[in-house]
Design an enzyme around this catalytic site. Structure first.
Site, PDB file in Angstrom:
ATOM      1  N   LYS A  14       1.970  -3.248   6.335  1.00  0.00           N
ATOM      2  CA  LYS A  14       2.450  -2.913   4.815  1.00  0.00           C
ATOM      3  C   LYS A  14       3.752  -2.667   4.702  1.00  0.00           C
ATOM      4  O   LYS A  14       4.447  -2.770   3.678  1.00  0.00           O
ATOM      5  CB  LYS A  14       1.463  -1.861   4.351  1.00  0.00           C
ATOM      6  CG  LYS A  14      -0.111  -2.425   4.265  1.00  0.00           C
ATOM      7  CD  LYS A  14      -0.013  -3.390   3.170  1.00  0.00           C
ATOM      8  CE  LYS A  14      -1.829  -3.942   3.027  1.00  0.00           C
ATOM      9  NZ  LYS A  14      -1.721  -5.144   2.210  1.00  0.00           N
ATOM     10  N   TYR A  23      -2.211  -1.339  10.498  1.00  0.00           N
ATOM     11  CA  TYR A  23      -1.936  -1.521   9.028  1.00  0.00           C
ATOM     12  C   TYR A  23      -0.683  -1.083   8.342  1.00  0.00           C
ATOM     13  O   TYR A  23      -0.161  -1.898   7.525  1.00  0.00           O
ATOM     14  CB  TYR A  23      -3.239  -0.885   8.337  1.00  0.00           C
ATOM     15  CG  TYR A  23      -3.654  -0.878   6.903  1.00  0.00           C
ATOM     16  CD1 TYR A  23      -4.093  -2.044   6.196  1.00  0.00           C
ATOM     17  CD2 TYR A  23      -2.999   0.044   5.991  1.00  0.00           C
ATOM     18  CE1 TYR A  23      -4.227  -2.167   4.854  1.00  0.00           C
ATOM     19  CE2 TYR A  23      -3.202  -0.169   4.687  1.00  0.00           C
ATOM     20  CZ  TYR A  23      -3.738  -1.244   4.295  1.00  0.00           C
ATOM     21  OH  TYR A  23      -3.821  -1.286   2.833  1.00  0.00           O
ATOM     22  N   SER A  45       0.833  -1.145  -0.154  1.00  0.00           N
ATOM     23  CA  SER A  45       0.029   0.089   0.038  1.00  0.00           C
ATOM     24  C   SER A  45       1.000   1.324  -0.124  1.00  0.00           C
ATOM     25  O   SER A  45       2.161   1.095   0.290  1.00  0.00           O
ATOM     26  CB  SER A  45      -0.814   0.014   1.162  1.00  0.00           C
ATOM     27  OG  SER A  45      -1.346   1.131   1.428  1.00  0.00           O
TER      28      SER A  45
HETATM   29  N1  LIG Z   1      -8.765  -0.584  -2.075  1.00  0.00           N
HETATM   30  C1  LIG Z   1      -7.507   0.211  -1.657  1.00  0.00           C
HETATM   31  O1  LIG Z   1      -7.808   1.375  -1.676  1.00  0.00           O
HETATM   32  C2  LIG Z   1      -6.334  -0.022  -1.367  1.00  0.00           C
HETATM   33  C3  LIG Z   1      -5.179   0.526  -0.849  1.00  0.00           C
HETATM   34  C4  LIG Z   1      -4.053   0.346  -0.737  1.00  0.00           C
HETATM   35  C5  LIG Z   1      -3.795  -1.295  -0.612  1.00  0.00           C
HETATM   36  N2  LIG Z   1      -4.656  -1.972  -0.850  1.00  0.00           N
HETATM   37  C6  LIG Z   1      -4.344  -3.482  -0.571  1.00  0.00           C
HETATM   38  O2  LIG Z   1      -5.023  -4.239  -1.466  1.00  0.00           O
HETATM   39  C7  LIG Z   1      -5.211  -5.489  -1.181  1.00  0.00           C
HETATM   40  C8  LIG Z   1      -6.476  -6.028  -1.665  1.00  0.00           C
HETATM   41  O3  LIG Z   1      -7.438  -5.385  -1.167  1.00  0.00           O
HETATM   42  P1  LIG Z   1      -8.931  -4.738  -1.915  1.00  0.00           P
HETATM   43  O4  LIG Z   1      -8.959  -3.296  -1.566  1.00  0.00           O
HETATM   44  O5  LIG Z   1      -9.020  -5.226  -3.355  1.00  0.00           O
HETATM   45  O6  LIG Z   1     -10.153  -5.406  -0.729  1.00  0.00           O
HETATM   46  P2  LIG Z   1     -11.226  -6.322  -1.057  1.00  0.00           P
HETATM   47  O7  LIG Z   1     -11.769  -6.368   0.370  1.00  0.00           O
HETATM   48  O8  LIG Z   1     -12.066  -5.869  -2.256  1.00  0.00           O
HETATM   49  O9  LIG Z   1     -10.376  -7.754  -1.461  1.00  0.00           O
HETATM   50  C9  LIG Z   1      -9.732  -8.489  -0.471  1.00  0.00           C
HETATM   51  C10 LIG Z   1     -10.121  -9.808  -0.367  1.00  0.00           C
HETATM   52  O10 LIG Z   1      -9.097 -10.596   0.622  1.00  0.00           O
HETATM   53  C11 LIG Z   1     -10.073 -11.436   1.103  1.00  0.00           C
HETATM   54  N3  LIG Z   1      -9.386 -11.778   2.408  1.00  0.00           N
HETATM   55  C12 LIG Z   1      -9.402 -11.126   3.647  1.00  0.00           C
HETATM   56  N4  LIG Z   1      -8.809 -11.700   4.434  1.00  0.00           N
HETATM   57  C13 LIG Z   1      -8.366 -13.081   4.028  1.00  0.00           C
HETATM   58  C14 LIG Z   1      -7.794 -14.104   4.379  1.00  0.00           C
HETATM   59  N5  LIG Z   1      -7.236 -14.077   5.714  1.00  0.00           N
HETATM   60  N6  LIG Z   1      -7.178 -14.959   3.716  1.00  0.00           N
HETATM   61  C15 LIG Z   1      -7.719 -15.006   2.268  1.00  0.00           C
HETATM   62  N7  LIG Z   1      -8.454 -13.983   1.769  1.00  0.00           N
HETATM   63  C16 LIG Z   1      -8.768 -12.911   2.526  1.00  0.00           C
HETATM   64  C17 LIG Z   1     -11.382 -10.972   1.264  1.00  0.00           C
HETATM   65  O11 LIG Z   1     -12.406 -11.880   1.505  1.00  0.00           O
HETATM   66  C18 LIG Z   1     -11.494 -10.139   0.045  1.00  0.00           C
HETATM   67  O12 LIG Z   1     -12.155 -10.934  -0.956  1.00  0.00           O
HETATM   68  C19 LIG Z   1      -5.027  -5.659   0.184  1.00  0.00           C
HETATM   69  O13 LIG Z   1      -3.787  -6.070   0.630  1.00  0.00           O
HETATM   70  C20 LIG Z   1      -5.207  -4.386   0.527  1.00  0.00           C
HETATM   71  O14 LIG Z   1      -4.655  -3.961   1.954  1.00  0.00           O
HETATM   72  C21 LIG Z   1      -6.024  -1.402  -1.010  1.00  0.00           C
END
Ligand SMILES: NC(=O)c1ccc[n+]([C@@H]2O[C@H](COP(=O)([O-])OP(=O)(O)OC[C@H]3O[C@@H](n4cnc5c(N)ncnc54)[C@H](O)[C@@H]3O)[C@@H](O)[C@H]2O)c1
Length: 275
Positions: free
Chosen positions: A160, A156, A143
């Site tokens: 990260k 978090y 992130s």
């Molecule tokens: N969305 C943002 O703005 C953003 C920004 C920076 C980083 N991220 C990172 O991107 C990655 C994806 O997140 P996203 O935003 O697509 O979220 P999201 O919630 O849409 O998708 C994440 C998926 O991970 C699954 N998950 C959660 N815990 C789990 C576990 N223990 N084992 C297996 N699956 C699990 C959830 O069921 C979900 O389907 C994450 O690592 C998040 O920290 C997202």
């Protein structure tokens, strides 16, 4: 891995958001994709989408925070396809709260998924990828919080930052071996996904109320996420980085890079002040 046609990819957290976007982009590029997520309904629906794109897709319900569950994921992927070229350690969860007041079980939950998830992925897949001897790529989703720190996101941000360290180390080790396996670390800005909504559902279920400061930060992050680019757009950017073997990947976060400079200036000024 410049040509993804016929390659085998494993994507964690592929049931939603960025993971789903990466899985779709990989499938459109001709890869067969193993969909791993802890949510079985999401796994089934993404496998259906990928199959409709012509990908030989299989779903494996997985908890990335559990090393034995990730080992079973690797067993299932190798049993089905005999090889894995692309591993995307993407599953992650959000959390807000001051570093000192976030409960220990909250620290453990966040570090469990966000840090141990990628560590478990690397430990279960990289030895098998190395002994397969084929070209490969490992993607870890960090992130912008892996590079800069905001307030009220201690668990978090800590998890990260660890993913950035893991990715740098993994790349250096693979390069040291001369292995044909690239590494990318993804540092997204806002991407419109389920991450904050899932967190809302979870806090309601546990009956836990966030302190006012943590709630304020939560609302701010939710706005950033909701106003972000789509998971599919982020997935295309990640998949392009896999093809081009680019280490740093910044979906919708290029504007944050300027925030790194004051930190480097501070480091230099601390060094010059050192006796
Ligand atoms: N969305 C943002 O703005 C953003 C920004 C920076 C980083 N991220 C990172 O991107 C990655 C994806 O997140 P996203 O935003 O697509 O979220 P999201 O919630 O849409 O998708 C994440 C998926 O991970 C699954 N998950 C959660 N815990 C789990 C576990 N223990 N084992 C297996 N699956 C699990 C959830 O069921 C979900 O389907 C994450 O690592 C998040 O920290 C997202």
């Amino acid at each position: 891995v410049d040509d993804l046609q016929g390659r085998i990819a494993v994507v964690t957290g592929a049931g939603s958001g960025i993971g789903r976007g990466v899985a779709l982009a990989l499938a459109r590029s001709g890869a067969d994709v193993v969909v791993a997520d802890r949510d079985s309904g999401r796994v089934a629906s993404v496998v259906e989408e990928l199959t409709a794109l012509g990908s030989d897709s299989v779903g494996v319900v997985t908890d990335v925070s559990d090393a034995s569950s990730v080992e079973r994921l690797a067993d299932a992927a190798y049993a089905r396809f005999g090889r894995v070229h692309v591993l995307v350690n993407n599953a992650g969860v959000a959390s807000t709260g001051t570093t000192w007041a976030s409960p220990l079980d909250e620290w453990a939950r966040v570090v469990g998924v966000n840090m141990w998830g990628p560590v478990n992925g690397v430990r279960s897949f990289v030895p098998r990828m190395l002994s397969g001897g084929q070209p490969g790529h490992v993607v870890n989703t960090s992130s912008m919080a892996g590079l800069i720190a905001a307030t009220l996101t201690g668990a978090y941000t800590t998890s990260k930052h660890a993913v950035v360290g893991l990715s740098k180390c993994l790349r250096a080790e693979l390069q040291g071996l001369g292995a044909p396996i690239g590494v990318s670390v993804v540092c997204p800005g806002g991407v419109a996904t389920a991450i904050m909504d899932d967190e809302l559902v979870r806090t309601r279920e546990t009956g836990r109320r966030l302190p006012a400061d943590a709630q304020e930060m939560f609302d701010h992050l939710k706005q950033t996420v909701d106003g972000g680019i789509s998971g599919e757009a982020a997935g295309e950017i990640v998949t392009d980085a896999i093809r081009a073997n680019r280490f740093w990947v910044f979906p919708n976060s290029e504007d944050y890079l300027a925030l790194l400079e004051p930190e480097h200036d501070e480091m230099r000024s601390c060094v010059s002040a050192q006796k």
